[in-house]
Design a protein around this motif. Structure first.
Motif, mmCIF file in Angstrom:
data_model
loop_
_atom_site.group_PDB
_atom_site.id
_atom_site.type_symbol
_atom_site.label_atom_id
_atom_site.label_comp_id
_atom_site.label_asym_id
_atom_site.label_seq_id
_atom_site.Cartn_x
_atom_site.Cartn_y
_atom_site.Cartn_z
ATOM 1 N N ALA A 152 0.817 -1.219 0.000
ATOM 2 C CA ALA A 152 0.000 0.000 0.000
ATOM 3 C C ALA A 152 0.847 1.263 0.000
ATOM 4 N N GLY A 153 2.086 1.165 0.468
ATOM 5 C CA GLY A 153 2.953 2.343 0.447
ATOM 6 C C GLY A 153 3.196 2.861 -0.948
ATOM 7 N N THR A 154 3.071 1.996 -1.963
ATOM 8 C CA THR A 154 3.246 2.420 -3.348
ATOM 9 C C THR A 154 2.251 3.515 -3.719
ATOM 10 N N ILE A 155 1.026 3.378 -3.244
ATOM 11 C CA ILE A 155 -0.001 4.377 -3.546
ATOM 12 C C ILE A 155 0.394 5.720 -2.939
ATOM 13 N N SER A 156 0.791 5.703 -1.671
ATOM 14 C CA SER A 156 1.161 6.945 -0.986
ATOM 15 C C SER A 156 2.367 7.609 -1.634
ATOM 16 N N GLN A 157 3.335 6.790 -2.071
ATOM 17 C CA GLN A 157 4.530 7.351 -2.707
ATOM 18 C C GLN A 157 4.184 8.053 -4.012
ATOM 19 N N LEU A 158 3.381 7.413 -4.835
ATOM 20 C CA LEU A 158 3.001 8.036 -6.103
ATOM 21 C C LEU A 158 2.115 9.242 -5.873
ATOM 22 N N LEU A 159 1.205 9.153 -4.912
ATOM 23 C CA LEU A 159 0.336 10.305 -4.592
ATOM 24 C C LEU A 159 1.174 11.504 -4.185
ATOM 25 N N LEU A 202 -9.990 5.391 5.632
ATOM 26 C CA LEU A 202 -9.947 6.831 5.902
ATOM 27 C C LEU A 202 -9.070 7.566 4.887
ATOM 28 N N THR A 203 -7.935 6.967 4.548
ATOM 29 C CA THR A 203 -7.017 7.607 3.597
ATOM 30 C C THR A 203 -7.653 7.768 2.224
ATOM 31 N N ALA A 204 -8.550 6.851 1.857
ATOM 32 C CA ALA A 204 -9.220 6.953 0.562
ATOM 33 C C ALA A 204 -9.961 8.271 0.430
ATOM 34 N N HIS A 205 -10.431 8.812 1.533
ATOM 35 C CA HIS A 205 -11.225 10.046 1.490
ATOM 36 C C HIS A 205 -10.476 11.263 2.014
ATOM 37 N N PHE A 206 -9.423 11.040 2.799
ATOM 38 C CA PHE A 206 -8.689 12.165 3.395
ATOM 39 C C PHE A 206 -7.213 12.051 3.047
ATOM 40 N N HIS A 207 -6.860 12.491 1.839
ATOM 41 C CA HIS A 207 -5.462 12.412 1.397
ATOM 42 C C HIS A 207 -5.055 13.647 0.589
ATOM 43 N N HIS A 208 -5.695 14.769 0.845
ATOM 44 C CA HIS A 208 -5.478 15.940 0.001
ATOM 45 C C HIS A 208 -4.601 17.009 0.645
ATOM 46 N N THR A 209 -4.416 16.938 1.963
ATOM 47 C CA THR A 209 -3.599 17.931 2.658
ATOM 48 C C THR A 209 -2.602 17.230 3.564
ATOM 49 N N LYS A 254 10.046 16.316 1.820
ATOM 50 C CA LYS A 254 8.786 16.734 2.441
ATOM 51 C C LYS A 254 7.922 15.527 2.750
ATOM 52 N N LEU A 255 7.887 14.562 1.846
ATOM 53 C CA LEU A 255 7.105 13.352 2.080
ATOM 54 C C LEU A 255 7.642 12.593 3.296
ATOM 55 N N ALA A 256 8.949 12.657 3.494
ATOM 56 C CA ALA A 256 9.554 11.999 4.655
ATOM 57 C C ALA A 256 9.068 12.634 5.955
ATOM 58 N N TRP A 257 9.016 13.956 6.009
ATOM 59 C CA TRP A 257 8.537 14.639 7.214
ATOM 60 C C TRP A 257 7.066 14.322 7.473
ATOM 61 N N ILE A 258 6.293 14.218 6.415
ATOM 62 C CA ILE A 258 4.868 13.901 6.578
ATOM 63 C C ILE A 258 4.688 12.506 7.171
ATOM 64 N N GLY A 259 5.527 11.577 6.745
ATOM 65 C CA GLY A 259 5.396 10.208 7.218
ATOM 66 C C GLY A 259 6.112 9.909 8.518
ATOM 67 N N ALA A 285 -5.941 18.327 -14.859
ATOM 68 C CA ALA A 285 -6.566 17.418 -15.825
ATOM 69 C C ALA A 285 -5.629 16.308 -16.301
ATOM 70 N N VAL A 286 -4.395 16.267 -15.799
ATOM 71 C CA VAL A 286 -3.434 15.237 -16.206
ATOM 72 C C VAL A 286 -2.964 14.418 -15.011
ATOM 73 N N SER A 287 -2.539 15.091 -13.948
ATOM 74 C CA SER A 287 -1.973 14.407 -12.790
ATOM 75 C C SER A 287 -2.445 15.085 -11.514
ATOM 76 N N ASP A 288 -2.976 14.271 -10.587
ATOM 77 C CA ASP A 288 -3.423 14.790 -9.296
ATOM 78 C C ASP A 288 -2.470 14.408 -8.174
ATOM 79 N N GLY A 289 -1.206 14.171 -8.534
ATOM 80 C CA GLY A 289 -0.210 13.989 -7.485
ATOM 81 C C GLY A 289 -0.063 15.274 -6.698
ATOM 82 N N LEU A 290 0.491 15.186 -5.508
ATOM 83 C CA LEU A 290 0.610 16.365 -4.657
ATOM 84 C C LEU A 290 1.893 17.143 -4.910
ATOM 85 N N GLY A 291 2.815 16.586 -5.690
ATOM 86 C CA GLY A 291 4.011 17.319 -6.085
ATOM 87 C C GLY A 291 4.991 17.588 -4.964
ATOM 88 N N PHE A 292 5.000 16.759 -3.929
ATOM 89 C CA PHE A 292 5.939 16.958 -2.824
ATOM 90 C C PHE A 292 7.344 16.529 -3.244
#
Length: 485
Positions: free
Chosen positions: A291-298, A362-369, A317-322, A306-313
């Motif tokens: 499942a970590g693959t999803i979070s990494q790509l996100l 929960l992550t399916a619905h709350f992963h935008h911030t 920054k992703l390391a600090w979040i995790g 209209a092309v990519s909804d990745g968060l662009g971290f």
């Protein structure tokens, strides 16, 4: 079964003496190097996909799993015959070679070749847990196994920062060079610190036919699922791979019942406590580790309307979040190792499955911030920490010392197969709502949402599988360490 009678210094001590602490580190390193590889490879995927302009980036991770699945039967049998440490050294040498090829790869095809050679290293985790049962004294086998499995928390905590430093500052090739150096360090530790296991099987001929049927069958299924989205799920290629793989596995069962020296004693799998534990642990571990693959790509894919909804971290920054979730993984794994000696492991695994299912839901619905990701990540982290600590403990609870290496190999093969299949299904789910631009696959928010929902569904399936597990022998009642001799 035969064994040597060589004594091990310090066995009279009840705690982790200096010698055993060093041995613990020497075993955590190769076991968790696989986790480091998965983390670095996952974070490097976006850079590599863009660099080589490929839509086949999933194979950057999956090819190692494919090779590992094929080799596992032979590796486990070789470990029984020639010694676990000796086989681990050979696997590590091949891993170093594969990492070097990957670091120097001029194109995507050579990169995949390097990752394929590095796949020889994949079965080493099963051997680490098997040798831990043999070389630690009985009192330390449970805690040591839990700490080796729980080491994934340390990887989850410090690995992302390492990944950020390498990828943000030096590019994806630096990650491959780091893996080569880390594999070389693992080789040094194995050669200088880890003793050979005293547990041996009688020297008998290798069951090549059984190994080819089992390894080939599993590999065919994994390959078919990996190509399913390209071929089509009802295509002749997909059906031939999956059905052919299933037929090969059935033929393996037939062959093993007739040969004088089978690769695996299938009677072990006829015991409910064994097959049910294998099924539940493999399904849950395969889910949480993929499942970590999803979070990494996100987190790392760019934000392009209209092309990519990745968060662009950035990777840093992703390391600090995790980081908070990583601390929770470590603490949970340590606590679970302690609880496993006092609480029925089935209840602990069911609790872990529940946390994982709720966390991914929960992550399916709350992963935008950032606050959302940090908060919901802690929930699934509790499940992950418990699962990785429980897998080696529960395998010890259901098999004898003589069966340990083969049991770890079978569980590891099933877990690796499910991890590979689940990972590929995540990619399929994300690509359904994605876009391909200039040869690169991008993903939209609906794809990430559905992939997390799928992860939650697999965790629920794991929870149901736990219900099949009967009451097990407690860890302190199992033959371990000196008792295994």
């Amino acid at each position: 079964m035969t064994s040597t009678a060589a004594s091990r210094p310090g066995a009279e001590h009840n705690g982790f003496t200096g010698r055993y602490l060093l041995l613990l580190v020497a075993l955590i390193w190769p076991a968790q190097l696989l986790s480091v590889t998965g983390l670095l490879a996952g974070n490097a995927q976006s850079q590599i996909a863009v660099h080589f302009h490929t839509t086949q980036i999933a194979w950057f991770v999956l090819v190692s799993s494919l090779i590992g699945a094929f080799l596992t039967p032979f590796v486990m049998r070789a470990a029984d015959l020639f010694g676990k440490r000796r086989v681990m050294i050979v696997l590590t040498v091949l891993g170093v070679i594969g990492d070097l090829v990957s670091a120097l790869a001029p194109n995507f095809a050579v990169l995949l070749l390097g990752r394929g050679v590095a796949g020889f290293y994949a079965p080493i985790a099963a051997l680490v847990f098997a040798i831990a049962r043999d070389v630690f004294p009985p009192r330390l086998v449970g805690p040591a196994s839990g700490l080796i499995g729980g080491g994934v928390g340390l990887v989850a905590l410090f690995g992302p920062f390492l990944s950020g430093w390498l990828l943000d500052g030096h590019g994806w090739r630096s990650a491959m060079w780091f893996l080569a150096a880390a594999s070389a360090a693992s080789l040094v530790l194995l050669m200088t610190v880890v003793p050979e296991s005293p547990v041996r099987q009688e020297r008998t001929p290798m069951d090549w036919a059984g190994g080819l049927l089992l390894g080939g069958g599993v590999s065919a299924i994994v390959y078919g699922v990996g190509r399913g989205s390209d071929w089509g799920w009802s295509s002749a290629g997909f059906l031939a791979s999956v059905i052919g793989g299933a037929v090969a596995i059935i033929a393996f069962v037939v062959v093993e019942g007739r040969v004088a020296h089978p690769l695996y004693e299938l009677s072990m799998l006829s015991r409910r406590r064994v097959w049910s534990v294998f099924l539940a642990t493999a399904l849950l571990a395969g889910t949480v580790l993929s499942a970590g693959t999803i979070s990494q790509l996100l987190g790392l894919m760019p934000k392009i309307p209209a092309v990519s909804d990745g968060l662009g971290f950035s990777a840093t920054k992703l390391a600090w979040i995790g980081a908070p979730a990583s601390v929770v993984i470590i603490l949970t794994a340590v606590a679970t190792g302690w609880l496993a000696r006092r609480v029925d492991s089935r209840y602990l695994l069911a609790t872990a499955a529940l946390f994982a299912a709720v966390g991914y839901g929960l992550t399916a619905h709350f992963h935008h911030t950032v606050p959302q990701l940090m908060t919901v990540g802690i929930v699934s982290a509790i499940g992950l920490g418990m699962i990785v600590a429980l897998v080696p403990v529960m395998v010890i609870e259901v098999v004898s010392p003589a069966e340990q290496a083969r049991a770890n190999g079978l569980q590891n093969m099933l877990q690796g197969t499910l991890l590979t299949v689940v990972t590929q299904l995540f990619f399929v789910m994300m690509a359904r709502d994605g876009r391909v631009v200039q040869g690169t696959q991008f993903y939209l928010d609906a794809g990430f949402t559905n992939a997390f929902r799928l992860a939650a569904g697999f965790a629920v399936a794991g929870l149901l599988a736990v219900a099949l597990v009967p009451k097990l022998k407690r860890l302190e009642e199992a033959e371990t360490g000196e008792a295994a001799r």
